[in-house]
Design a protein around this motif. Structure first.
Motif, PDB file in Angstrom:
ATOM      1  N   SER A 191      19.169   1.769 -43.802  1.00 48.99           N
ATOM      2  CA  SER A 191      19.810   2.707 -42.871  1.00 48.99           C
ATOM      3  C   SER A 191      20.037   2.067 -41.496  1.00 48.99           C
ATOM      4  O   SER A 191      20.906   2.488 -40.742  1.00 48.99           O
ATOM      5  CB  SER A 191      18.997   3.994 -42.753  1.00 48.99           C
ATOM      6  OG  SER A 191      17.627   3.725 -42.606  1.00 48.99           O
ATOM      7  N   GLU A 192      19.262   1.048 -41.178  1.00 53.03           N
ATOM      8  CA  GLU A 192      19.432   0.329 -39.910  1.00 53.03           C
ATOM      9  C   GLU A 192      20.805  -0.359 -39.904  1.00 53.03           C
ATOM     10  O   GLU A 192      21.556  -0.299 -38.931  1.00 53.03           O
ATOM     11  CB  GLU A 192      18.299  -0.690 -39.823  1.00 53.03           C
ATOM     12  CG  GLU A 192      18.231  -1.549 -38.611  1.00 53.03           C
ATOM     13  CD  GLU A 192      17.134  -2.589 -38.817  1.00 53.03           C
ATOM     14  OE1 GLU A 192      16.307  -2.732 -37.931  1.00 53.03           O
ATOM     15  OE2 GLU A 192      17.112  -3.269 -39.870  1.00 53.03           O
ATOM     16  N   LYS A 204      23.350   0.503 -41.787  1.00 53.69           N
ATOM     17  CA  LYS A 204      24.385   1.551 -41.857  1.00 53.69           C
ATOM     18  C   LYS A 204      24.772   2.061 -40.467  1.00 53.69           C
ATOM     19  O   LYS A 204      25.940   2.290 -40.183  1.00 53.69           O
ATOM     20  CB  LYS A 204      23.849   2.706 -42.722  1.00 53.69           C
ATOM     21  CG  LYS A 204      24.760   3.907 -42.821  1.00 53.69           C
ATOM     22  CD  LYS A 204      24.131   4.979 -43.710  1.00 53.69           C
ATOM     23  CE  LYS A 204      24.826   6.310 -43.508  1.00 53.69           C
ATOM     24  NZ  LYS A 204      24.034   7.431 -44.025  1.00 53.69           N
ATOM     25  N   PHE A 205      23.785   2.203 -39.580  1.00 57.99           N
ATOM     26  CA  PHE A 205      24.052   2.781 -38.251  1.00 57.99           C
ATOM     27  C   PHE A 205      24.177   1.735 -37.146  1.00 57.99           C
ATOM     28  O   PHE A 205      24.118   2.077 -35.966  1.00 57.99           O
ATOM     29  CB  PHE A 205      22.945   3.785 -37.881  1.00 57.99           C
ATOM     30  CG  PHE A 205      22.923   5.007 -38.759  1.00 57.99           C
ATOM     31  CD1 PHE A 205      24.015   5.858 -38.801  1.00 57.99           C
ATOM     32  CD2 PHE A 205      21.817   5.302 -39.529  1.00 57.99           C
ATOM     33  CE1 PHE A 205      24.001   6.995 -39.590  1.00 57.99           C
ATOM     34  CE2 PHE A 205      21.790   6.435 -40.330  1.00 57.99           C
ATOM     35  CZ  PHE A 205      22.881   7.279 -40.372  1.00 57.99           C
ATOM     36  N   GLU A 228      12.826   5.244 -42.430  1.00 58.55           N
ATOM     37  CA  GLU A 228      14.287   5.217 -42.484  1.00 58.55           C
ATOM     38  C   GLU A 228      14.883   6.031 -41.338  1.00 58.55           C
ATOM     39  O   GLU A 228      14.183   6.760 -40.642  1.00 58.55           O
ATOM     40  CB  GLU A 228      14.816   5.721 -43.833  1.00 58.55           C
ATOM     41  CG  GLU A 228      14.476   7.159 -44.122  1.00 58.55           C
ATOM     42  CD  GLU A 228      15.200   7.680 -45.361  1.00 58.55           C
ATOM     43  OE1 GLU A 228      16.286   7.191 -45.700  1.00 58.55           O
ATOM     44  OE2 GLU A 228      14.655   8.593 -45.978  1.00 58.55           O
ATOM     45  N   LEU A 252      17.817   8.851 -40.295  1.00 58.00           N
ATOM     46  CA  LEU A 252      18.611   9.921 -40.902  1.00 58.00           C
ATOM     47  C   LEU A 252      19.804  10.225 -40.005  1.00 58.00           C
ATOM     48  O   LEU A 252      19.730  10.071 -38.781  1.00 58.00           O
ATOM     49  CB  LEU A 252      17.768  11.192 -41.050  1.00 58.00           C
ATOM     50  CG  LEU A 252      16.469  11.069 -41.847  1.00 58.00           C
ATOM     51  CD1 LEU A 252      15.741  12.417 -41.848  1.00 58.00           C
ATOM     52  CD2 LEU A 252      16.746  10.603 -43.279  1.00 58.00           C
ATOM     53  N   VAL A 274      22.854   8.201 -35.757  1.00 59.39           N
ATOM     54  CA  VAL A 274      21.438   8.508 -35.977  1.00 59.39           C
ATOM     55  C   VAL A 274      21.114   9.906 -35.432  1.00 59.39           C
ATOM     56  O   VAL A 274      21.551  10.273 -34.340  1.00 59.39           O
ATOM     57  CB  VAL A 274      20.555   7.455 -35.261  1.00 59.39           C
ATOM     58  CG1 VAL A 274      19.087   7.828 -35.329  1.00 59.39           C
ATOM     59  CG2 VAL A 274      20.781   6.073 -35.855  1.00 59.39           C
TER      60      VAL A 274
END
Ligand code: NDP
Length: 311
Positions: free
Chosen positions: A125-126, A128-129, A208, A210, A215
């Motif tokens: 997720s790091e 992804k954002f 993670e 969200l 974020v």
């Protein structure tokens, strides 16, 4: 073998500024852009703190402009990665650089501006954002989270300094420290612990992030109890260290114990004649585009003077 007056390795603000100055001084520089053309600024979105851009500038667009400016004065910007170096030890000697493990090139002066890479946690997720809530530079990106709650991870001087910086912009800063103590200097720790809107969560790791487009919350785990909780946050800052890109210089140039190149204080010259280092590869304290650009300028001026002294 191709022989050059000036070779620049790396294409961040330090490399391009060196290129602008070196080409205007008729050193006919050649630049090899490396693995991440444009450097760390290409991983951010908006750059708001580089003087001269009153409305801010997109990091990629700014690096494209720097490239155009260097090329306007004749810098030969080439794709390729320096994979090995054999630096001369004597004044005026030819330095030999291998590009992409195949081509060898010689240069009288070499400006090293290979930068440093921020370390990340490595959770999906790091990635992804990235640029949409995730940042590795609070001084660069903190302003975008003004008035919002943020989380920062790390326990060193950088994390402590950045948490303090963020606490002036954000109502609540949560600092995640993975052990029961911080590595930061006592003075920096005290500043963090005495700032009312910074909450330190000890023995805590990130599970993670969200969110949808950006974020919204950080899921963390207490490493002692295993308890999981969600912390609402719009910004997630990673401050777990940087790795200077100096592997190919090992054994040739002097480095500190974390791999940063050592230069003469107040200059960019290394211990070897004709080899200069500019930008984050030799700076673990300031690490800003503007300071990198400043040392890039210094390196080109020092290279010019060095070459002048040979003739
Ligand atoms: P450091 O390597 O000093 O600290 C990294 C921190 O991140 C440590 O607390 C480490 O924890 C933590 N960490 C590492 N990996 C993870 C992970 N996967 N998850 C969670 N936490 C992690 O890096 P800094 O960037 O803070 O500092 C680099 C150097 O620059 C230092 O020498 C520092 O003193 C210097 N510096 C000086 C400044 C100044 O003088 N003003 C300002 C900023 C930096 P652990 O302790 O458990 O290993």
């Amino acid at each position: 073998m191709e022989q050059l007056e000036c070779l620049i390795i790396g294409s961040g603000p330090a490399g391009y500024t060196a290129a602008i100055y070196a080409s205007r001084a008729d050193l006919h520089p050649v630049m090899y852009v490396g693995l991440q053309p444009g450097g760390q600024l290409t991983t951010t979105t908006e750059v708001d703190n580089f003087p001269g851009y009153p409305d801010g500038v997109d990091g990629n667009a700014m690096m494209e402009d720097l490239k155009k400016q260097a090329e306007r004065f004749g810098t030969d910007v080439r794709w390729g990665l320096a994979t090995a170096v054999d630096f001369a030890k004597e004044m005026g000697g030819w330095h030999t650089i291998t590009i992409d493990e195949t081509t060898q090139i010689q240069a009288r002066t070499v400006i090293i501006s290979t930068g440093a890479s921020a370390l990340y946690l490595g959770i999906p997720s790091e990635e992804k954002f990235m640029g949409f809530g995730v940042s590795a530079c609070a001084v660069c990106d903190g302003f975008f989270y003004k008035g919002q709650e943020v989380v920062i991870v790390g326990g060193g001087d950088t994390a402590a300094e950045e948490a303090t910086y963020l606490s002036k912009l954000c109502p609540k800063v949560t600092l995640l420290v993975r052990r029961d103590q911080m590595r930061a200097s006592k003075a920096m720790q005290n500043r963090v612990l005495n700032t009312p809107n910074i909450e330190v969560l000890w023995n805590t790791e990130t599970v993670e992030l969200l969110g949808d487009k950006g974020v919204e919350a950080v899921v963390v785990r207490d490493r002692l109890t295993g308890a999981i909780k969600e912390i609402p946050a719009k910004g997630f800052f990673v401050a777990i260290g940087h790795k200077p890109n100096t592997d190919i210089f090992k054994g040739q140039l002097t480095m500190d114990d974390t791999g940063y190149l050592k230069t003469t204080p107040g200059k960019t010259e290394t211990a070897l004649p004709g080899v200069f280092a500019a930008g984050d590869v030799q700076d673990k304290v300031y690490r800003q585009a503007i300071t990198a650009a400043g040392t890039g300028c210094m390196a080109a001026l020092e290279a010019e003077r060095y070459l002048g002294g040979l003739h």
